[in-house]
Write a protein that holds these residues in place. Structure first.
Motif, PDB file in Angstrom:
ATOM      1  N   SER A   1      24.180 -73.438 -21.959  1.00  0.00           N
ATOM      2  CA  SER A   1      25.469 -73.521 -21.253  1.00  0.00           C
ATOM      3  C   SER A   1      25.869 -74.983 -21.149  1.00  0.00           C
ATOM      4  N   PHE A   2      27.141 -75.206 -20.747  1.00  0.00           N
ATOM      5  CA  PHE A   2      27.690 -76.548 -20.743  1.00  0.00           C
ATOM      6  C   PHE A   2      28.463 -76.803 -19.455  1.00  0.00           C
ATOM      7  N   GLU A   3      28.453 -78.072 -19.024  1.00  0.00           N
ATOM      8  CA  GLU A   3      29.233 -78.518 -17.883  1.00  0.00           C
ATOM      9  C   GLU A   3      30.054 -79.719 -18.309  1.00  0.00           C
ATOM     10  N   GLY A   4      31.137 -79.972 -17.586  1.00  0.00           N
ATOM     11  CA  GLY A   4      31.982 -81.120 -17.888  1.00  0.00           C
ATOM     12  C   GLY A   4      33.415 -80.821 -17.531  1.00  0.00           C
ATOM     13  N   GLU A   5      34.243 -81.853 -17.583  1.00  0.00           N
ATOM     14  CA  GLU A   5      35.639 -81.696 -17.193  1.00  0.00           C
ATOM     15  C   GLU A   5      36.340 -80.626 -18.034  1.00  0.00           C
ATOM     16  N   ASN A   6      35.966 -80.532 -19.314  1.00  0.00           N
ATOM     17  CA  ASN A   6      36.566 -79.543 -20.208  1.00  0.00           C
ATOM     18  C   ASN A   6      35.589 -78.412 -20.500  1.00  0.00           C
ATOM     19  N   ALA A   7      34.879 -77.969 -19.479  1.00  0.00           N
ATOM     20  CA  ALA A   7      33.829 -76.961 -19.658  1.00  0.00           C
ATOM     21  C   ALA A   7      34.349 -75.694 -20.331  1.00  0.00           C
ATOM     22  N   ALA A   8      35.607 -75.349 -20.087  1.00  0.00           N
ATOM     23  CA  ALA A   8      36.170 -74.140 -20.694  1.00  0.00           C
ATOM     24  C   ALA A   8      36.196 -74.239 -22.212  1.00  0.00           C
ATOM     25  N   HIS A   9      36.307 -75.450 -22.736  1.00  0.00           N
ATOM     26  CA  HIS A   9      36.286 -75.654 -24.178  1.00  0.00           C
ATOM     27  C   HIS A   9      34.902 -75.400 -24.759  1.00  0.00           C
ATOM     28  N   TYR A  10      33.872 -75.682 -23.966  1.00  0.00           N
ATOM     29  CA  TYR A  10      32.507 -75.648 -24.487  1.00  0.00           C
ATOM     30  C   TYR A  10      31.855 -74.269 -24.329  1.00  0.00           C
ATOM     31  N   ASN A  11      32.284 -73.491 -23.344  1.00  0.00           N
ATOM     32  CA  ASN A  11      31.596 -72.245 -23.009  1.00  0.00           C
ATOM     33  C   ASN A  11      32.280 -70.989 -23.531  1.00  0.00           C
ATOM     34  N   PHE A  12      33.370 -71.145 -24.264  1.00  0.00           N
ATOM     35  CA  PHE A  12      34.102 -69.971 -24.725  1.00  0.00           C
ATOM     36  C   PHE A  12      33.221 -69.038 -25.556  1.00  0.00           C
TER      37      PHE A  12
ATOM     38  N   TYR B   1      18.660 -70.642 -30.312  1.00  0.00           N
ATOM     39  CA  TYR B   1      19.935 -70.813 -29.622  1.00  0.00           C
ATOM     40  C   TYR B   1      21.002 -71.154 -30.648  1.00  0.00           C
ATOM     41  N   ASN B   2      22.142 -70.461 -30.550  1.00  0.00           N
ATOM     42  CA  ASN B   2      23.226 -70.698 -31.494  1.00  0.00           C
ATOM     43  C   ASN B   2      24.554 -70.458 -30.786  1.00  0.00           C
ATOM     44  N   THR B   3      25.422 -71.460 -30.814  1.00  0.00           N
ATOM     45  CA  THR B   3      26.758 -71.297 -30.254  1.00  0.00           C
ATOM     46  C   THR B   3      27.668 -72.337 -30.881  1.00  0.00           C
ATOM     47  N   ARG B   4      28.954 -72.242 -30.586  1.00  0.00           N
ATOM     48  CA  ARG B   4      29.924 -73.228 -31.051  1.00  0.00           C
ATOM     49  C   ARG B   4      30.641 -73.819 -29.854  1.00  0.00           C
ATOM     50  N   ILE B   5      30.992 -75.088 -29.968  1.00  0.00           N
ATOM     51  CA  ILE B   5      31.704 -75.775 -28.889  1.00  0.00           C
ATOM     52  C   ILE B   5      32.906 -76.501 -29.470  1.00  0.00           C
ATOM     53  N   PHE B   6      33.978 -76.526 -28.712  1.00  0.00           N
ATOM     54  CA  PHE B   6      35.195 -77.242 -29.107  1.00  0.00           C
ATOM     55  C   PHE B   6      35.245 -78.530 -28.296  1.00  0.00           C
ATOM     56  N   VAL B   7      35.189 -79.655 -28.991  1.00  0.00           N
ATOM     57  CA  VAL B   7      35.150 -80.940 -28.296  1.00  0.00           C
ATOM     58  C   VAL B   7      36.297 -81.830 -28.756  1.00  0.00           C
ATOM     59  N   THR B   8      36.652 -82.762 -27.873  1.00  0.00           N
ATOM     60  CA  THR B   8      37.755 -83.680 -28.106  1.00  0.00           C
ATOM     61  C   THR B   8      37.236 -85.113 -28.008  1.00  0.00           C
ATOM     62  N   PRO B   9      37.685 -86.018 -28.857  1.00  0.00           N
ATOM     63  CA  PRO B   9      37.268 -87.422 -28.734  1.00  0.00           C
ATOM     64  C   PRO B   9      37.435 -87.914 -27.294  1.00  0.00           C
ATOM     65  N   GLY B  10      36.379 -88.509 -26.758  1.00  0.00           N
ATOM     66  CA  GLY B  10      36.389 -88.983 -25.382  1.00  0.00           C
ATOM     67  C   GLY B  10      35.657 -88.061 -24.424  1.00  0.00           C
ATOM     68  N   ASP B  11      35.304 -86.849 -24.887  1.00  0.00           N
ATOM     69  CA  ASP B  11      34.608 -85.903 -24.018  1.00  0.00           C
ATOM     70  C   ASP B  11      33.213 -86.395 -23.650  1.00  0.00           C
ATOM     71  N   SER B  12      32.799 -86.065 -22.439  1.00  0.00           N
ATOM     72  CA  SER B  12      31.429 -86.272 -21.992  1.00  0.00           C
ATOM     73  C   SER B  12      30.990 -84.969 -21.336  1.00  0.00           C
ATOM     74  N   LEU B  13      29.914 -84.390 -21.827  1.00  0.00           N
ATOM     75  CA  LEU B  13      29.509 -83.088 -21.312  1.00  0.00           C
ATOM     76  C   LEU B  13      28.006 -83.007 -21.140  1.00  0.00           C
TER      77      LEU B  13
END
Length: 530
Positions: A134-145, A112-124
C-alpha cells in the motif's frame, strides 16, 4: 531469465510489451489536486519513494518497471538505496510527465505486483506489510487505485480461453465493464488529476483490447505475464479466420479502427503498446496465415508506413523489426540486407534512444550471420557428464556436417526445462532427423546439481543428446560474446544455430516451442546447403 551470479534470484518475467516515450504538455493538465509536494527545485522532475517492509526479501528482489524503455525495465535514472533490510529508498529522476510504473517484489512467501501513477515531484511512502502493498502520500489516490481495483492482480488472469470465442468475449466484456465502473466510482470519491483520469481510463480500455486479441491459455496470478504469443498467433491466424462466418471479428473487436490508436500521448502506457502491435499484426494489416514470413513482414511494414506517423511509427517499426528478427527473419542474405536497410533509414537523431539501442542490437546480430567463433572461444573448456574436459572445438567437430543447435540452460531455469520438454516435437520430426544435432550447454556453477538434474529428470531428449557444462562461468569467452544486450547480461534459455561448417546462422533463435518458426528456419538452412 537473466544470469549474473549464482547468489542472485533470477526472475523470468515474460512480458509481451510494447514500449515508447511521449511528450505531453503538462500545462494543459488542470489537476483537481496538487501534483507535487517537492519544494526543492532540483526535485521537480523526480519521484521519491520511501519504503518499509516486514518482509525483507521483498526489498532484496524489488523491481520498479518503467515502460518508456523498449521493454519494461528498471529506469536508467532509478536509484535504489537500502539503509536497512526493512527500508528502501527509490528516486526516479528525469521524469518529464506523469506516468504509470509497475512494481514487482518477490518476498519470502508472497509475490507483490501492482501499478502506480506518479507525477514528477511526488514523494510517497510504500508499505509492504502483512503480505499487502500500500502507499501513502499527498496523491495517495494515484498510487492505490490498482490495489483497490484488483488487490491480487488476478481478475484478467482468471479469464481463460477454452475454445469458444463468444463465451470468452462475454466474460471479457463483463470484466472490463466492472473495472470501468469501479474506475468511474473511484474518481468520484477521490481527488485525482485529469492526467490520471485520461491515462488510467485508456489503460483499462487497451488492457481489455489486449485480452481480446491475446486470450489467455492458462490462469495466472500476474495479469501482465501470461498472454501466450504462440496461442495468440494460432488464434488469430487459424481460429478467427476459419470461423469468420460464425464470429464477426469486427463485433468481437468492438469495431476498433487504427484511428483509435493514434494517441501518441499513451506511448508510455503498457497495454496501449502491447495492443498497438498485435492489432496491426493480426487485424489491421490482414497478413497471411504463415506467421513471421518475409512477405508478412513487408505487409506489416507497408501498413505502418501508410497509417502511422512520428513517434507511433518509430515504435511500431522498431517493434516489427525486433519481433520478426527474434522469430528468425534475417537468416538469408536478401532478408538480412532488407532489414539492415530499414534499420539504417530508421536510426535518426530524434528517435527515442531506447529504440536506437534496440535497432543497433538487431543490426549487430544481423552482422554476425556467417560469423565463426574465434580460436579463443573454440579453445574454451567444458566438462562432459562423464567428467571429461573437452574444448568447444572438439564438441563441434564431433558433429561435422550437421546443423548444430546450442541450447544454453541451467538447472534453476524452469523455462529452460519446459522448452527442453517441448523440443521433442522437433527432434522427432522425420524431415530433420540426421541433419540436426542438439548440444546442451549448462551455465550452472555446481557440477553436482547439473549431473543430478540430468540423471533424475524424465525428459526424453533422445539417445544422442549431448550435455556439457562450462567450467569457468565468470571468465567464459563464449558467454561474453553472447552478451549482446546493452545491459551486458546473458539471458536463458538461449538458442544459437550453427550451420554445417560451424558458421553462425542465428545468434538468438526462437524457442523450440515455437515449432513452426523453428522448423522453418532449419529448413531454410538445409535448403541453402543443397
Amino acid at each position: 531469465m537473466q544470469f549474473k551470479n549464482s547468489n542472485i534470484k533470477l526472475v523470468y518475467i515474460l512480458f509481451i510489451v510494447f514500449l515508447f516515450s511521449c511528450n505531453e504538455n503538462r500545462k494543459n493538465d488542470k489537476s483537481k489536486i496538487k501534483e507535487s509536494n517537492f519544494s526543492i527545485s532540483d526535485s521537480l522532475n523526480s519521484v521519491l519513494i520511501k519504503g518499509f517492509t516486514d518482509d525483507p526479501k521483498s526489498f532484496e528482489y524489488f523491481n520498479i518497471i518503467d515502460y518508456s524503455s523498449f521493454f519494461g525495465q528498471d529506469s536508467k535514472t532509478t536509484e535504489k538505496t537500502n539503509s536497512s533490510k526493512k527500508t528502501l529508498q527509490i528516486r526516479i529522476s528525469e521524469m518529464g510527465e506523469p506516468q504509470l510504473f509497475e512494481i514487482f517484489a518477490f518476498g519470502d512467501s508472497t509475490n507483490y505486483n501492482t501499478r502506480i501513477f506518479v507525477t514528477p515531484g511526488d514523494s510517497l511512502k510504500m508499505n509492504i506489510v502483512n503480505k499487502r502493498i500500500s502507499f501513502e502520500g499527498e496523491n495517495a489516490a494515484h498510487y492505490n487505485f490498482y490495489n483497490q481495483l484488483d488487490p491480487l492482480n488476478t481478475e484478467w488472469g482468471s479469464n481463460t480461453f477454452k475454445g469458444d470465442l463468444e463465451t470468452y468475449k462475454k466474460l471479457a466484456d463483463n470484466i472490463y465493464k466492472r473495472r470501468l465502473f469501479f474506475f468511474k466510482q473511484y474518481i468520484k470519491n477521490h481527488k485525482v488529476s485529469q492526467n490520471f483520469e485520461k491515462k488510467i481510463e485508456a489503460e483499462l480500455k487497451f488492457e481489455y483490447l489486449f485480452n481480446l486479441i491475446a486470450p489467455r491459455s492458462i490462469a495466472t496470478d500476474f495479469s501482465s505475464n501470461l498472454n501466450n504469443p504462440n496461442f495468440t498467433e494460432a488464434l488469430s491466424s487459424n481460429y478467427i479466420k476459419n470461423y469468420e462466418s460464425i464470429i464477426n471479428t469486427d463485433e468481437y473487436f468492438d469495431n476498433i479502427h487504427i484511428e483509435d490508436f493514434k494517441r501518441p500521448e499513451l506511448l508510455k502506457n503498457d497495454y496501449f503498446k502491447r495492443s498497438l502491435t498485435l492489432f496491426i499484426r493480426y487485424y489491421f494489416a490482414k497478413t497471411e496465415s504463415i506467421p513471421y514470413s518475409f512477405d508478412n513482414f513487408k505487409s506489416e511494414q507497408k501498413y505502418i508506413e501508410d497509417n502511422l506517423n512520428g513517434k507511433l511509427k518509430d515504435f511500431a517499426l522498431t517493434r516489427l523489426l525486433y519481433d520478426y528478427h527474434k522469430k528468425g527473419l534475417g537468416t538469408g542474405i536478401e532478408e538480412a540486407h532488407y532489414l539492415k536497410k530499414i534499420i539504417l533509414d530508421s536510426k535518426k537523431l530524434e528517435m527515442n534512444q531506447y529504440y536506437v539501442e534496440m535497432l543497433e542490437e538487431i543490426e549487430e546480430e544481423l552482422d554476425l550471420s556467417g560469423f565463426k567463433f574465434s580460436e579463443n572461444i573454440l579453445k574454451e573448456k567444458l566438462i562432459s557428464l562423464e567428467g571429461d574436459t573437452i574444448t568447444l572445438n572438439e564438441i563441434l567437430a564431433n558433429s561435422d556436417g550437421k546443423i548444430k543447435i546450442l541450447d544454453f540452460w541451467a538447472t534453476w531455469c524452469s523455462p529452460c526445462i519446459k522448452e527442453m520438454e517441448k523440443s521433442t516435437t522437433l527432434k522427432n520430426d522425420e524431415d530433420l532427423k540426421g541433419k540436426v544435432e542438439w548440444i546442451y550447454i549448462s551455465i550452472d556453477y555446481s557440477d553436482r546439481k547439473w549431473i543430478n538434474k540430468i540423471n533424475n529428470w524424465n525428459i526424453d531428449l533422445g539417445n544422442n543428446s549431448k550435455h556439457y557444462k562450462i567450467i569457468d562461468i565468470s571468465g567464459s569467452k563464449l558467454l561474453e560474446i553472447l552478451k549482446t544486450d546493452r545491459l551486458g547480461s546473458f539471458f536463458i534459455p538461449r538458442y544459437v544455430i550453427l550451420g554445417p561448417l560451424n558458421e553462425v546462422q542465428l545468434f538468438s533463435a526462437p524457442k523450440p516451442s515455437d515449432t513452426l518458426n523453428f522448423k522453418r528456419i532449419l529448413n531454410k538452412i538445409i535448403l541453402k546447403q543443397t
